[in-house]
Design an enzyme around this catalytic site. Structure first.
Site, PDB file in Angstrom:
ATOM      1  N   ASP A  94       0.796  -1.287  -0.123  1.00  0.00           N
ATOM      2  CA  ASP A  94       0.041  -0.015   0.091  1.00  0.00           C
ATOM      3  C   ASP A  94       0.896   1.241  -0.052  1.00  0.00           C
ATOM      4  O   ASP A  94       0.387   2.231   0.330  1.00  0.00           O
ATOM      5  CB  ASP A  94      -1.099  -0.048   1.430  1.00  0.00           C
ATOM      6  CG  ASP A  94      -0.021  -0.137   2.344  1.00  0.00           C
ATOM      7  OD1 ASP A  94       0.998  -0.150   2.427  1.00  0.00           O
ATOM      8  OD2 ASP A  94      -0.693  -0.234   3.557  1.00  0.00           O
ATOM      9  N   ARG A 120       1.846   8.260   9.118  1.00  0.00           N
ATOM     10  CA  ARG A 120       1.439   9.516   8.897  1.00  0.00           C
ATOM     11  C   ARG A 120       0.321  10.007   9.695  1.00  0.00           C
ATOM     12  O   ARG A 120       0.169  11.013  10.388  1.00  0.00           O
ATOM     13  CB  ARG A 120       0.982   9.739   7.396  1.00  0.00           C
ATOM     14  CG  ARG A 120       2.305  10.075   6.684  1.00  0.00           C
ATOM     15  CD  ARG A 120       1.963  10.390   5.056  1.00  0.00           C
ATOM     16  NE  ARG A 120       2.913  10.942   4.483  1.00  0.00           N
ATOM     17  CZ  ARG A 120       3.957  10.452   4.063  1.00  0.00           C
ATOM     18  NH1 ARG A 120       4.271   9.040   4.437  1.00  0.00           N
ATOM     19  NH2 ARG A 120       4.975  11.445   3.421  1.00  0.00           N
ATOM     20  N   GLU A 168      -0.150  -8.906  -1.400  1.00  0.00           N
ATOM     21  CA  GLU A 168      -0.596  -8.382  -0.293  1.00  0.00           C
ATOM     22  C   GLU A 168      -1.866  -7.571  -0.594  1.00  0.00           C
ATOM     23  O   GLU A 168      -2.081  -6.519  -0.344  1.00  0.00           O
ATOM     24  CB  GLU A 168       0.184  -7.746   0.593  1.00  0.00           C
ATOM     25  CG  GLU A 168      -0.273  -7.612   2.020  1.00  0.00           C
ATOM     26  CD  GLU A 168       0.764  -6.836   2.966  1.00  0.00           C
ATOM     27  OE1 GLU A 168       0.492  -5.577   2.816  1.00  0.00           O
ATOM     28  OE2 GLU A 168       1.436  -7.333   3.912  1.00  0.00           O
ATOM     29  N   GLU A 205      -2.420   4.959   3.013  1.00  0.00           N
ATOM     30  CA  GLU A 205      -2.162   3.815   2.399  1.00  0.00           C
ATOM     31  C   GLU A 205      -3.737   3.058   1.989  1.00  0.00           C
ATOM     32  O   GLU A 205      -3.509   2.184   0.905  1.00  0.00           O
ATOM     33  CB  GLU A 205      -1.535   2.849   3.464  1.00  0.00           C
ATOM     34  CG  GLU A 205      -0.008   3.147   3.747  1.00  0.00           C
ATOM     35  CD  GLU A 205       0.272   4.563   4.612  1.00  0.00           C
ATOM     36  OE1 GLU A 205      -0.869   5.053   5.045  1.00  0.00           O
ATOM     37  OE2 GLU A 205       1.356   4.929   4.667  1.00  0.00           O
ATOM     38  N   HIS A 242      12.050   5.178  13.564  1.00  0.00           N
ATOM     39  CA  HIS A 242      12.194   5.538  12.118  1.00  0.00           C
ATOM     40  C   HIS A 242      13.025   6.606  11.884  1.00  0.00           C
ATOM     41  O   HIS A 242      13.059   7.501  12.685  1.00  0.00           O
ATOM     42  CB  HIS A 242      10.598   5.776  11.887  1.00  0.00           C
ATOM     43  CG  HIS A 242      10.268   5.720  10.492  1.00  0.00           C
ATOM     44  ND1 HIS A 242      10.991   6.782   9.457  1.00  0.00           N
ATOM     45  CD2 HIS A 242       9.765   5.154   9.372  1.00  0.00           C
ATOM     46  CE1 HIS A 242      10.531   6.552   8.259  1.00  0.00           C
ATOM     47  NE2 HIS A 242       9.826   5.452   8.270  1.00  0.00           N
ATOM     48  N   HIS A 287       5.493   5.444  13.611  1.00  0.00           N
ATOM     49  CA  HIS A 287       5.840   6.419  12.622  1.00  0.00           C
ATOM     50  C   HIS A 287       4.827   6.833  11.546  1.00  0.00           C
ATOM     51  O   HIS A 287       4.816   7.738  10.636  1.00  0.00           O
ATOM     52  CB  HIS A 287       7.028   5.573  11.764  1.00  0.00           C
ATOM     53  CG  HIS A 287       6.462   4.390  10.928  1.00  0.00           C
ATOM     54  ND1 HIS A 287       6.216   3.285  11.480  1.00  0.00           N
ATOM     55  CD2 HIS A 287       5.769   4.348   9.649  1.00  0.00           C
ATOM     56  CE1 HIS A 287       5.657   2.445  10.593  1.00  0.00           C
ATOM     57  NE2 HIS A 287       5.530   3.143   9.515  1.00  0.00           N
TER      58      HIS A 287
END
Ligand code: UD1
Ligand code: UDP
Length: 399
Positions: free
Chosen positions: A126, A241, A148, A162, A272, A239
């Site tokens: 994604d 968004r 996936e 995503e 990250h 991490h």
């Protein structure tokens, strides 16, 4: 007459020769396949598939990396000994989704037009790398196989971007490799042709099988220096968004409070490389029982999951890996596209509110019954043969 016949037979022989050469040529022409990825999780999950493709004579297999992530990608490439054929090297600090999308779209188009036109492009999951590569393939009329495929929350803003990336890839792709039955059903509901969907399990289990070692020796790696592995390890990553800003502040406050209260735990957070996250974590996670470290290489990280008491994360992949090793997971998000281990009881989605996160971590530390009921190995994501199933399907469809 005799000469005429002889000429005729010669012609026939030549024709047979030419014909058989064409057939032989056909047989020798390999299936051209290009795997495209660019971030850490894609690399980990595509690596087992790429390794099998490399070994299989049926394929002419090439790898294109976008390097949406640079260091975190390179670390995975090194572990799995993958040498990309094309590297777009697009990462910049402070990159926006728009930057990533346009740079990758143009980069992948150039490779297809000028260097290698595959019979099939494989993308994963994604990310913006996967979406942009699938779009480039579509513009060049190259079919796409989506590894996936079919995970959904139903909310286009969570995970962001995503969920939308994955939906759009689903629309662009011809073949869909779904980890679970519910992923398959999501695609059927969206009118994807059932013949083009295969349930394979998740390739992350293939990757885990390659790296987790019961006898792993932590003392040999300097990455673990300063971490007291005799304490209960709470392994954390954060991490995403949609958590940037206030949600992440709330999560960090909750974790810091718990860490201050328990001296028998150690929160280990490989941060990250996003500079904003590094800064925020260093400013807020100041308890003496928290260790902020650089991202770990996959072998070290996977073995640390196995060593941990439980996992705190907003990551996607960890929701699949930790349950398969029997480690409870508290998901620091409001919803998940991976409901399977939640239904099985190993994963709990706790949201991003400070007090709720705080209470849930404490409950898992204090209440043995809660811990025991979650610490079950469940593996809805397959038996480690997902990559082989994908390859078998591709061979069946042929060119
Ligand atoms: C991306 C994916 C997300 C995935 C995550 C995995 C999108 C839109 N998001 O988000 O789905 O969960 O990767 O980690 O595709 N950086 C480095 N070195 C690295 C990697 C990152 O310095 O090796 C820094 C850079 O400053 C970069 C920033 O991290 O600009 C953000 O990277 P980016 O790929 O834009 O977003 P992620 O949050 O990593
Ligand atoms: N991971 C790793 N080192 C770390 C943290 C995570 O190798 O320091 C692995 C982890 O095992 C999982 C993947 O990275 O396979 C998850 O990547 P990430 O959290 O970046 O992305 P997401 O899964 O959220 O898309």
């Amino acid at each position: 007459m005799y000469w005429q016949n002889l000429e005729y037979s010669k012609k026939q022989i030549n024709l047979v020769k030419i014909f058989s050469q064409i057939k032989l040529g056909d047989k020798m022409a390999k299936f051209k396949i290009m795997s495209v990825f660019g971030t850490r999780p894609e690399a980990i999950k595509m690596a087992p598939l790429v390794k099998l493709l490399e070994k299989d004579d049926y394929f002419d297999s090439k790898v294109l990396v976008t390097a949406q992530h640079r260091q975190m990608l390179d670390s995975v490439l090194e572990i799995f000994d993958i040498h990309p054929d094309f590297d777009l090297d697009i990462m910049k600090h402070g990159q926006t989704i728009g930057d990533i999308t346009t740079r990758i779209l143009n980069g992948v188009l150039e490779v297809i037009k000028n260097d290698f036109r595959p019979d099939l492009i494989l993308v994963h999951g994604d990310t913006s790398t996967s979406f942009s590569a699938a779009l480039a393939a579509f513009y060049e009329k190259v079919p796409v196989g989506h590894v996936e495929a079919g995970l959904r929350t139903g909310n286009i803003y969570s995970p962001f971007p995503e969920e939308m990336n994955r939906k759009l890839i689903g629309t662009l792709a011809t073949y869909h490799f779904s980890p679970t039955t519910s992923n398959y059903q999501n695609l059927v509901k969206e009118n994807i042709n059932e013949k083009n969907i295969v349930i394979t399990g998740n390739t992350v289990i293939d990757a885990l099988h390659l790296v987790v070692d019961k006898n792993y020796d932590f003392s040999k790696k300097s990455d673990f220096d300063g971490i007291d592995l005799s304490k209960k390890i709470l392994l954390m990553t954060c991490h995403r968004r949609e958590n940037w800003g206030e949600p992440m502040s709330q999560i960090f406050r909750a974790v810091n409070r718990v860490a201050d209260e328990y001296d028998d735990i150690q929160v280990v957070y490989p941060v990250h490389l996003n500079p904003d996250i590094v800064k925020k974590a260093n400013e807020m996670l100041i308890s003496k029982n928290i260790r902020l470290i650089k991202p770990l290489e996959y072998v070290e990280f996977a073995n640390l999951i196995a060593k941990s008491h439980f996992v705190l994360t907003d990551s996607g992949g960890l929701q699949e890996e930790a349950p398969s090793i029997g480690k409870p997971v508290l998901v620091l998000r409001t919803e998940t596209e991976r409901p399977e281990a939640v239904e099985a009881g190993t994963v709990k989605v706790v949201g991003v509110d400070e007090q709720t996160v705080y209470k849930n971590i404490k409950q898992l530390l204090d209440d043995k019954n809660t811990y025991d009921s979650m610490a079950n190995a469940v593996n809805p994501y397959g038996d480690g043969t997902a990559s082989q199933k994908i390859i078998d399907f591709i061979k069946k469809i042929g060119k």
